[in-house]
Design an enzyme around this catalytic site. Structure first.
Site, PDB file in Angstrom:
ATOM      1  N   LYS A 164       0.839  -1.190   0.000  1.00  0.00           N
ATOM      2  CA  LYS A 164       0.000   0.000   0.000  1.00  0.00           C
ATOM      3  C   LYS A 164       0.882   1.250   0.000  1.00  0.00           C
ATOM      4  O   LYS A 164       1.842   1.338   0.791  1.00  0.00           O
ATOM      5  CB  LYS A 164      -0.908  -0.007   1.229  1.00  0.00           C
ATOM      6  CG  LYS A 164      -1.905  -1.152   1.242  1.00  0.00           C
ATOM      7  CD  LYS A 164      -2.931  -1.038   0.124  1.00  0.00           C
ATOM      8  CE  LYS A 164      -4.044  -2.054   0.269  1.00  0.00           C
ATOM      9  NZ  LYS A 164      -5.074  -1.930  -0.775  1.00  0.00           N
ATOM     10  N   ASP A 192      -0.374  -0.360  -4.547  1.00  0.00           N
ATOM     11  CA  ASP A 192      -1.776   0.062  -4.558  1.00  0.00           C
ATOM     12  C   ASP A 192      -1.863   1.403  -3.850  1.00  0.00           C
ATOM     13  O   ASP A 192      -1.646   1.486  -2.638  1.00  0.00           O
ATOM     14  CB  ASP A 192      -2.636  -0.978  -3.842  1.00  0.00           C
ATOM     15  CG  ASP A 192      -4.125  -0.663  -3.937  1.00  0.00           C
ATOM     16  OD1 ASP A 192      -4.476   0.423  -4.450  1.00  0.00           O
ATOM     17  OD2 ASP A 192      -4.932  -1.505  -3.498  1.00  0.00           O
ATOM     18  N   GLU A 218      -2.212  -0.247  -8.638  1.00  0.00           N
ATOM     19  CA  GLU A 218      -3.666  -0.152  -8.528  1.00  0.00           C
ATOM     20  C   GLU A 218      -4.101   1.265  -8.172  1.00  0.00           C
ATOM     21  O   GLU A 218      -3.497   1.907  -7.315  1.00  0.00           O
ATOM     22  CB  GLU A 218      -4.183  -1.059  -7.394  1.00  0.00           C
ATOM     23  CG  GLU A 218      -4.327  -2.504  -7.737  1.00  0.00           C
ATOM     24  CD  GLU A 218      -4.828  -3.307  -6.548  1.00  0.00           C
ATOM     25  OE1 GLU A 218      -5.847  -2.944  -5.936  1.00  0.00           O
ATOM     26  OE2 GLU A 218      -4.169  -4.310  -6.228  1.00  0.00           O
ATOM     27  N   ASP A 243      -9.255  -0.243  -9.657  1.00  0.00           N
ATOM     28  CA  ASP A 243      -9.880  -1.017  -8.586  1.00  0.00           C
ATOM     29  C   ASP A 243     -11.146  -0.299  -8.116  1.00  0.00           C
ATOM     30  O   ASP A 243     -12.245  -0.648  -8.538  1.00  0.00           O
ATOM     31  CB  ASP A 243      -8.877  -1.249  -7.443  1.00  0.00           C
ATOM     32  CG  ASP A 243      -9.469  -2.086  -6.311  1.00  0.00           C
ATOM     33  OD1 ASP A 243     -10.645  -2.474  -6.399  1.00  0.00           O
ATOM     34  OD2 ASP A 243      -8.758  -2.351  -5.313  1.00  0.00           O
ATOM     35  N   LYS A 267     -13.611  -7.512  -7.463  1.00  0.00           N
ATOM     36  CA  LYS A 267     -13.847  -8.013  -6.101  1.00  0.00           C
ATOM     37  C   LYS A 267     -15.329  -8.339  -6.000  1.00  0.00           C
ATOM     38  O   LYS A 267     -16.173  -7.522  -6.385  1.00  0.00           O
ATOM     39  CB  LYS A 267     -13.489  -6.957  -5.050  1.00  0.00           C
ATOM     40  CG  LYS A 267     -12.005  -6.650  -4.985  1.00  0.00           C
ATOM     41  CD  LYS A 267     -11.716  -5.521  -4.011  1.00  0.00           C
ATOM     42  CE  LYS A 267     -10.219  -5.210  -4.005  1.00  0.00           C
ATOM     43  NZ  LYS A 267      -9.922  -3.929  -3.332  1.00  0.00           N
TER      44      LYS A 267
HETATM   45 MG    MG Z   1      -6.841  -2.029  -4.428  1.00  0.00          MG
END
Ligand code: MG
Length: 369
Positions: A164, A192, A218, A243, A267
Site C-alpha cells: 500500500k 496500490d 492499482e 480497482d 472483487k
Molecule cells: Mg486495491
C-alpha cells in the site's frame, strides 16, 4: 420432484478481530465487520454467502447491510433459489447499489445451485482446477517494518507482495526502496495507491518508483476520475489497474472503451457477487484486458467463493485473496487452504466453506421466514 423454494434466511453480523489495524491511503480498517447470510430451502439444502462492506470504499456498513438484508431475504421467501439470475434481478430492482450485501446473497444462491448440482463451484461455473497463487499485502507503515514483513512474506512461500502506498511521494520511495532491498531483484512487487494521488502526482510517483521494478499499480487516482486514470496510464512506465473505479459491468465497459487502464481488479464485494464478476471479466476479455481478483476483509468463506471464480476464469491472471491472514481468528470450516501463496480449492459441492456453528451462536442474528 417439485422445485425447491426458500423457506427461511438467517442473517448474521460476522465480526472478526484483526491482528493489527490495516492502513491504506484513504482509511484504516480495525475490524472485519462482515455480513453472513444462510439461505435454507425446502429440499434441506443451505447456501452460505458473505459480504464485506468497507464503508469508505463501497458506502455500506454492517449496520445498514443488516437492515437491508431483512428486506432482501423477504424477496426470496417462497421462491426458487436456483433461478439465480431472476432472484438477483429482483434484488437489483428492489435496491440500488449495496454490492457487498448483494454479494452475500449471490454467493449463497450460487452455493445452493452448486450443491444442488452436486458440483464444486468452479465446476458449476464451467471451469477446471488450476494453480492459483495469491500475493500478500502490506499496509502502510514504517519502511523498516514493511521491509521486514516483505521478507517474511517471500520466505513463507508467496510469489508476490502487494504494498500500500499513496500517502506522500518521498515516503513511498523510501518504503518501496526498503522493500526491494529486502526481497531482492526479480520478486514481483505490486503497489496500490488507493486513490491517494492526483494525476500529476501519480505520474511523478510512478516515474520515480519504476526503478524498483513494479509489476502493476492499482488505483493511483480518485475512483471517479476516469480521465485522470487514462492520463496516468498514458504517462506511467508502470501498468495501471483500476480497482475502486470498477464496481460493475457498466464501469468495466466505460474504462475499457476509454482505454483508461491496463488491468481490472474484480472483487465480489464490489461486483455484487459472482454474476457481476463474470460480466466484468467477459467485458475485460473482449477488450483484451486481464483481470485480478482481489478482496476486502472477508473470511476464508468468501475467499473460497472468489477462488472458485478465479479457477473458472482464465482471463484472471493475478490473485489477491489474502484477507484471512489479517484476521485474529479463523471460524471457517472447510474452504480453501493455503500452502505458502498456493491456494488449494476444496472438492465438496458448492464453495465448500461454512462458519463453525459454535462461532455463529455468539453472533447477533435474525431469521426471516
Ligand atoms: Mg486495491
Amino acid at each position: 420432484m417439485a422445485d425447491s423454494v426458500v423457506t427461511h434466511v438467517e442473517i448474521f453480523k460476522l465480526n472478526i478481530g484483526l491482528l493489527e489495524p490495516f492502513r491504506v491511503a484513504i482509511g484504516t480498517i480495525r475490524q472485519a465487520t462482515n455480513i453472513l447470510v444462510k439461505v435454507h430451502t425446502s429440499h434441506g439444502l443451505t447456501g452460505v454467502g458473505e459480504g464485506s462492506p468497507t464503508e469508505f470504499i463501497v458506502g455500506e456498513s454492517q449496520a445498514s447491510d443488516f437492515e437491508a438484508a431483512k428486506s432482501l431475504a423477504r424477496l426470496l421467501i417462497g421462491k426458487n433459489p436456483l433461478a439465480v439470475q431472476e432472484r438477483m434481478n429482483e434484488i437489483d430492482a428492489f435496491l440500488v447499489g449495496n454490492p457487498s450485501l448483494k454479494c452475500a446473497f449471490d454467493m449463497a444462491l450460487y452455493d445452493l445451485l452448486a450443491k444442488s448440482a452436486g458440483l464444486p463451484l468452479y465446476a458449476l461455473l464451467a471451469g477446471e482446477k488450476r494453480p492459483i497463487y495469491t500475493c500478500r499485502t502490506i499496509g502502510i507503515g514504517e519502511p523498516e517494518i514493511m521491509a521486514r514483513q516483505a521478507a517474511e512474506i517471500k520466505n513463507s512461500g508467496f510469489h508476490a507482495v502487494k504494498v500500500k502506498v499513496g500517502l506522500g511521494r518521498a515516503e513511498d520511495i523510501r518504503r518501496i526502496q526498503a522493500i526491494r532491498e529486502a526481497v531482492g531483484d526479480g520478486f514481483p512487487i505490486r503497489i496500490d495507491a488507493n486513490q491517494g494521488w492526483d494525476p500529476p502526482e501519480a505520474v511523478l510517483a510512478l516515474r520515480d518508483l519504476a526503478r524498483f521494478d513494479i509489476q502493476v499499480c492499482e488505483q493511483p487516482v480518485a475512483h471517479w476520475n476516469y480521465a485522470g486514470l487514462k492520463h496516468v496510464r498514458e504517462h506511467s512506465p508502470i501498468p495501471i489497474m483500476a480497482d475502486e473505479s470498477v464496481f460493475d459491468p457498466h464501469d468495466a465497459f466505460k474504462l475499457a472503451s476509454m482505454g483508461a487502464c491496463d488491468l481490472l481488479n474484480i472483487k465480489l464485494a464490489k461486483s455484487g457477487g459472482i454474476a457481476g464478476a463474470a460480466k466484468i471479466d467477459a467485458i475485460a476479455q473482449a477488450a483484451g484486458i486481464r483481470c485480478m481478483v482481489g478482496c476486502m476483509i472477508e473470511t476464508r468463506l468468501a475467499l473460497s467463493a472468489a477462488a472458485h471464480f478465479v479457477s473458472a476464469h482464465p482471463n484472471v491472471r493475478l490473485v489477491d485473496l489474502d484477507s484471512a491472514f489479517f484476521q485474529a481468528e479463523d471460524p471457517v470450516v472447510g474452504g480453501i487452504t493455503y500452502e505458502g501463496g498456493l491456494v488449494h480449492l476444496p472438492d465438496a459441492p458448492g464453495h465448500g466453506a461454512d462458519i463453525d456453528p459454535g462461532f455463529l451462536a455468539g453472533l447477533e442474528s435474525i431469521t426471516v421466514k
